[in-house]
Design a protein around this motif. Structure first.
Motif, mmCIF file in Angstrom:
data_model
loop_
_atom_site.group_PDB
_atom_site.id
_atom_site.type_symbol
_atom_site.label_atom_id
_atom_site.label_comp_id
_atom_site.label_asym_id
_atom_site.label_seq_id
_atom_site.Cartn_x
_atom_site.Cartn_y
_atom_site.Cartn_z
ATOM 1 N N LYS A 10 5.780 -6.288 15.843
ATOM 2 C CA LYS A 10 5.169 -7.465 15.244
ATOM 3 C C LYS A 10 5.792 -7.730 13.869
ATOM 4 O O LYS A 10 6.022 -6.796 13.097
ATOM 5 N N ASP A 67 5.810 -10.072 10.152
ATOM 6 C CA ASP A 67 4.971 -10.892 9.291
ATOM 7 C C ASP A 67 5.623 -12.263 9.084
ATOM 8 O O ASP A 67 6.662 -12.566 9.665
ATOM 9 N N HIS A 68 5.015 -13.122 8.210
ATOM 10 C CA HIS A 68 5.521 -14.483 8.045
ATOM 11 C C HIS A 68 6.863 -14.521 7.319
ATOM 12 O O HIS A 68 7.530 -15.551 7.288
ATOM 13 N N HIS A 69 7.298 -13.368 6.731
ATOM 14 C CA HIS A 69 8.629 -13.281 6.123
ATOM 15 C C HIS A 69 9.673 -12.745 7.095
ATOM 16 O O HIS A 69 10.846 -12.650 6.736
ATOM 17 N N ASN A 129 9.588 -9.652 8.379
ATOM 18 C CA ASN A 129 9.682 -8.200 8.267
ATOM 19 C C ASN A 129 8.895 -7.538 9.394
ATOM 20 O O ASN A 129 7.753 -7.915 9.671
ATOM 21 N N SER A 147 6.688 -4.795 11.327
ATOM 22 C CA SER A 147 5.638 -3.857 10.963
ATOM 23 C C SER A 147 5.676 -2.669 11.918
ATOM 24 O O SER A 147 6.526 -2.567 12.776
ATOM 25 N N ASP A 155 3.858 -6.249 18.964
ATOM 26 C CA ASP A 155 3.455 -7.646 19.085
ATOM 27 C C ASP A 155 2.665 -7.823 20.386
ATOM 28 O O ASP A 155 3.206 -7.699 21.484
#
Length: 473
Positions: free
Chosen positions: A426, A428-430, A432, A434, A438
């Protein structure tokens, strides 16, 4: 001195020049101008001049005669193959070991040279000892000039002579060639010469005629010639592909009984305490596996491909635990309609939490299978491992950093294959990544998660140092 062509307008002149040192430099000094090249070529004077000069140079005469086809060869010998393989023969220690084993035997010829000649013949062209005698006439092999057919026969007989000490014999008596194999291994072994991987396989060789009184037998022919007698030949290799030993057995010997005698010989005669034996599915049997484990020997054995009835992937949409149990029973009844079914249960530790109905998923499963037909083993931990650790464990089973594959996926497990191909980390909005998977697609991650729980429970997240022989498919 050398020839030089000197251009002058449209004409070219042939000159004989030499280099002369003038202080720190060199310059060309013209000794003689022979004339215009076109005139020399037209009347043949240049050919006459060069031919007369070759009478004073033996090398030039030889090349000129070869070009003109007037050179008569007294004899020719091939030397390439003998030179290359003689070097390998020396470096591997074969020559010295054979000479040491022959010792003071009163042979009137070099047994070692006869064995080298037959080995070289089989490497380059292959064939019988009779064919080898004719083949030798075309090659120059040091020390093999006087070898005759009966010398080759006697060398082969010496290799097959039985020994007085038969300890460590496999399914055939110990012979001279066994001593040579053991001494060659001893020559290259070191303090750390345990065989981490030993590769073993067999094949059958059929033959015509009435020979092979002790070994020739009718058996299962891999050459599809059951009408002919055959012998079984087995070869043991180390992880680098170097031969350790070979075995020859009667033609009716079966592969499934061939592995254990070889293992015992490697331990007793070669002094190898630790090894991992690799063999194909023809060597596998419950008795063989039990004996290997009793001897504390690691192994990798090929397995027969499962049939359609044995490989099933059950995926139910919008279902619950009880319906999944019923679907499982309906499938397994076809596989084992009369006997007891052993069920190995792996899964998410969260399945042990109680739901609003008052029972956890695993309590429902245990209650459903509490019959004489099923025997359930609960392989679920109290807490789940980290997701990244679980994923890394699965990836390492599929292919680790050493390129070793210990997990195979049956093509019929389509949902699992799709999971392994599509599930990702998954972001993030940048953008990157995690440490969580997902799970935006509700149809993904379920089957791959289930596989991860099985891998973690059976093989662990931190495998022991060294090579493990476990394999699942």
């Amino acid at each position: 001195m050398f020839f030089r062509i000197k251009p002058s307008g449209e004409r070219r002149y042939l000159q004989i020049v030499e280099n002369v040192r003038d202080g720190a430099k060199t310059r060309q000094s013209v000794l003689c101008t022979l004339g215009r090249i076109d005139e020399l070529e037209a009347d043949g004077k240049l050919d006459v001049l060069l031919r007369s000069g070759t009478r004073l140079c033996a090398t030039a005469m030889l090349l000129s005669s070869l070009r003109d086809g007037t050179l008569e060869a007294a004899s020719t010998k091939r030397i390439g193959g003998p030179l290359v393989f003689a070097r390998l023969w020396e470096e591997s220690g074969c020559r010295k070991v054979i000479e040491d084993v022959v010792g003071g035997r009163g042979f009137a010829f070099s047994v070692e040279r006869a064995i080298f000649a037959t080995v070289l013949h089989r490497l380059l062209v292959s064939g019988s000892d009779r064919a080898c005698e004719r083949w030798l006439a075309a090659y120059r092999i040091e020390g093999a000039e006087g070898l005759e057919l009966h010398h080759l026969y006697r060398a082969m007989m010496w290799l097959g002579e039985g020994l007085a000490d038969q300890s460590g014999a496999t399914r055939a008596p110990r012979r001279t060639k066994d001593v040579i194999e053991e001494r060659l291994f001893e020559r290259r072994r070191s303090l750390f010469s345990d065989l981490s991987v030993v590769l073993f396989d067999t094949t059958s060789l059929f033959f015509y005629g009435a020979g092979g009184a002790s070994l020739g037998r009718h058996g299962k022919s891999k050459d599809h010639r059951p009408d002919l007698k055959q012998v079984i030949v087995g070869v043991v290799l180390d992880a680098e592909g170097r031969a350790i030993c070979s075995e020859t057995w009667p033609g009716n010997a079966t592969d499934v009984k061939a592995l254990l005698p070889v293992v015992d010989r490697l331990r007793r005669r070669f002094g190898v305490a630790r090894m991992c034996m690799v063999a194909d599915r023809g060597m596998i049997s419950a008795e063989t596996i039990a004996e290997l484990e009793a001897r504390n020997i690691e192994y990798i054995l090929g397995v027969r491909e499962r049939s359609d009835k044995e490989v099933r992937e059950i995926v139910l949409a919008d279902s619950n635990t009880l319906e999944a149990c019923r679907a499982f029973v309906s499938r397994t009844e076809q596989m084992n309609p009369t006997g007891v079914v052993d069920v190995q249960l792996y899964g998410d530790a969260a399945g042990g939490a109680r739901s609003t109905a008052g029972k956890s998923d695993y309590e429902i499963i245990r209650g459903f299978f509490r019959t004489e037909t099923f025997r359930v083993t609960h392989n679920v931990r109290n807490t789940n491992p980290l997701v990244r650790d679980r994923v890394n464990a699965v990836n390492a089973m599929l292919c680790n950093s050493q390129g070793i594959r210990r997990l195979s996926i049956d093509p019929r497990c389509r949902r699992l294959i799709r999971d392994l191909e599509r599930v990702s980390w998954k972001a993030d909005h940048h953008g990157n990544l995690s440490a969580q998977l997902d799970k935006s697609d509700p149809e993904l991650t379920h089957t791959s998660d289930a596989l991860g729980y099985l891998i973690e429970r059976e093989f662990g997240l931190h495998p022991e140092v060294g090579f493990r022989a476990d394999f699942i498919g």
